[in-house]
Design an enzyme around this catalytic site. Structure first.
Site, PDB file in Angstrom:
ATOM      1  N   ARG A 168      50.027 -13.786   8.776  1.00  0.00           N
ATOM      2  CA  ARG A 168      50.088 -12.580   8.088  1.00  0.00           C
ATOM      3  C   ARG A 168      51.500 -12.754   7.496  1.00  0.00           C
ATOM      4  NH1 ARG A 168      48.405 -10.959  13.235  1.00  0.00           N
ATOM      5  NH2 ARG A 168      46.433  -9.442  13.168  1.00  0.00           N
ATOM      6  N   LYS A 192      51.143  -8.804  16.001  1.00  0.00           N
ATOM      7  CA  LYS A 192      50.737  -7.463  16.137  1.00  0.00           C
ATOM      8  C   LYS A 192      50.887  -7.133  17.803  1.00  0.00           C
ATOM      9  CE  LYS A 192      48.128  -5.688  12.438  1.00  0.00           C
ATOM     10  NZ  LYS A 192      46.655  -5.246  12.068  1.00  0.00           N
ATOM     11  N   HIS A 263      47.232 -11.405   2.045  1.00  0.00           N
ATOM     12  CA  HIS A 263      46.208 -11.272   3.123  1.00  0.00           C
ATOM     13  C   HIS A 263      44.986 -11.822   2.498  1.00  0.00           C
ATOM     14  CE1 HIS A 263      45.766  -9.261   6.817  1.00  0.00           C
ATOM     15  NE2 HIS A 263      44.608  -8.692   6.625  1.00  0.00           N
ATOM     16  N   ARG A 266      45.059 -15.355   3.717  1.00  0.00           N
ATOM     17  CA  ARG A 266      44.699 -15.237   5.153  1.00  0.00           C
ATOM     18  C   ARG A 266      43.210 -15.106   5.281  1.00  0.00           C
ATOM     19  NH1 ARG A 266      46.312 -13.709  10.407  1.00  0.00           N
ATOM     20  NH2 ARG A 266      45.122 -11.755  11.268  1.00  0.00           N
ATOM     21  N   HIS A 289      43.644 -12.196  16.156  1.00  0.00           N
ATOM     22  CA  HIS A 289      42.737 -10.827  16.264  1.00  0.00           C
ATOM     23  C   HIS A 289      42.546 -10.596  17.579  1.00  0.00           C
ATOM     24  CE1 HIS A 289      40.665 -11.662  12.028  1.00  0.00           C
ATOM     25  NE2 HIS A 289      41.776 -11.032  12.055  1.00  0.00           N
ATOM     26  N   TYR A 298      34.170 -13.160   8.891  1.00  0.00           N
ATOM     27  CA  TYR A 298      34.377 -14.290   8.027  1.00  0.00           C
ATOM     28  C   TYR A 298      33.156 -14.946   7.865  1.00  0.00           C
ATOM     29  CZ  TYR A 298      39.349 -12.907   7.859  1.00  0.00           C
ATOM     30  OH  TYR A 298      40.436 -12.001   7.593  1.00  0.00           O
TER      31      TYR A 298
END
Length: 317
Positions: A168, A192, A263, A266, A289, A298
């Site tokens: 990110r 995150k 993004h 990404r 993730h 994806y």
């Protein structure tokens, strides 16, 4: 009126009891649950919106007056105001977290959000570059770097690293010098929830990063630069907005390619990894993730691209 309250840019200050309650909730997220500052800001902004809506219905109301009807009318007002379904879903989740905390800390006797529903977010397939367009965008990023301009050298390296790793933009700008293991060609990334992961990068990104550290960064570094890997023109840590500008510029430079933000790179990196045969769980780990379901998006991108190529190329497509 309800929609105006929900979307007001500068709401009236909360009464002290509600303001103190919001502060206590933020502290619980920070100290009790270890949430990142970005997450805390998002959650508390959502709860603030709920409290503003509560007071619009009854100026004398307190947190104990939140019930299922208040919650549903709050979400309905946002829907009427045109707020995206994904945002409404997130805000409903924030409300559930807040009311659960109220119960857990014995501020209320029962959880009013236990029966709260929310619209399922519409999952749209992300726009990505194909391999040729990605190569052309990277070439565009390298255009000014050969002359040794430190900003151009930095921009090329940043785009190369974004595409090579799929990290990110906030993770990129948060890297420090010690985050880079040059010998093993990996980055230690803080994602995150302050979760750390190790992400590899290839030879082109290593070359661009090495040139940035050799030629670009020393030209921009000041006494206040500290350990930041990426620097702005004045020597401070690079702002994500600058990276977004660069990515938009290099993707716009490719004729026929979509105009992407970081993004989008990404998304592109993840799609190309899967198309190249990478295991889904490996890609999940690389991207950071929490849920495999997020990474599975994806695979749908790859399938849709295959269908589009088949439709154009096959006589009976």
């Amino acid at each position: 009126m309800l929609g105006a309250v929900t979307t007001a840019a500068r709401p009236e200050p909360l009464p002290a009891p509600l303001a103190d309650l919001l502060t206590a909730y933020a502290e619980d997220l920070r100290l009790g649950r270890g949430r990142s500052e970005n997450t805390i800001r998002a959650y508390t902004a959502d709860v603030r919106s709920l409290l503003d809506h509560l007071r619009a219905r009854d100026p004398e109301a307190n947190a104990g007056d939140i019930d299922i009807h208040t919650l549903r009318s709050w979400l309905a007002a946002q829907s009427d105001a045109g707020v995206a379904r994904s945002t409404i879903t997130r805000r409903a989740s924030s409300a559930r977290g807040f009311t659960a905390w109220l119960v857990r800390t014995r501020r209320v006797a029962s959880d009013p959000a236990a029966r709260l529903g929310a619209p399922r977010p519409q999952r749209t397939l992300p726009t990505v570059l194909d391999r040729d367009d990605a190569a052309a965008a990277l070439q565009a990023a390298a255009a000014g770097a050969d002359e040794g301009d430190p900003i151009a050298v930095r921009d090329r390296a940043a785009v190369e690293v974004l595409y090579a790793t799929g990290i990110r933009v906030s993770e990129l700008c948060g890297l420090d010098l010690e985050s880079v293991d040059h010998e093993r060609r990996v980055l230690r990334v803080i994602g995150k929830g302050d979760r750390e992961r190790v992400v590899p990068y290839g030879a082109p990104a290593a070359d661009a990063l090495g040139r940035w550290l050799e030629v670009g960064r020393p030209a921009l570094a000041t006494e206040t630069s500290g350990s930041a890997l990426w620097l702005g023109a004045r020597g401070g840590r690079l702002d994500p907005r600058q990276v977004r500008r660069v990515v938009h510029e290099v993707t716009r430079a490719v004729p026929g390619a979509p105009d992407l933000a970081p993004h989008g790179l990404r998304h592109t990196a993840a799609t190309h990894l899967l198309e190249g045969g990478a295991d889904l769980r490996v890609v999940q780990e690389l991207l950071g993730h929490a849920s495999l379901a997020t990474t599975q998006l994806y695979t749908h991108v790859s399938v849709e691209r295959l269908r589009a190529v088949h439709s154009r190329a096959h006589p009976r497509g």
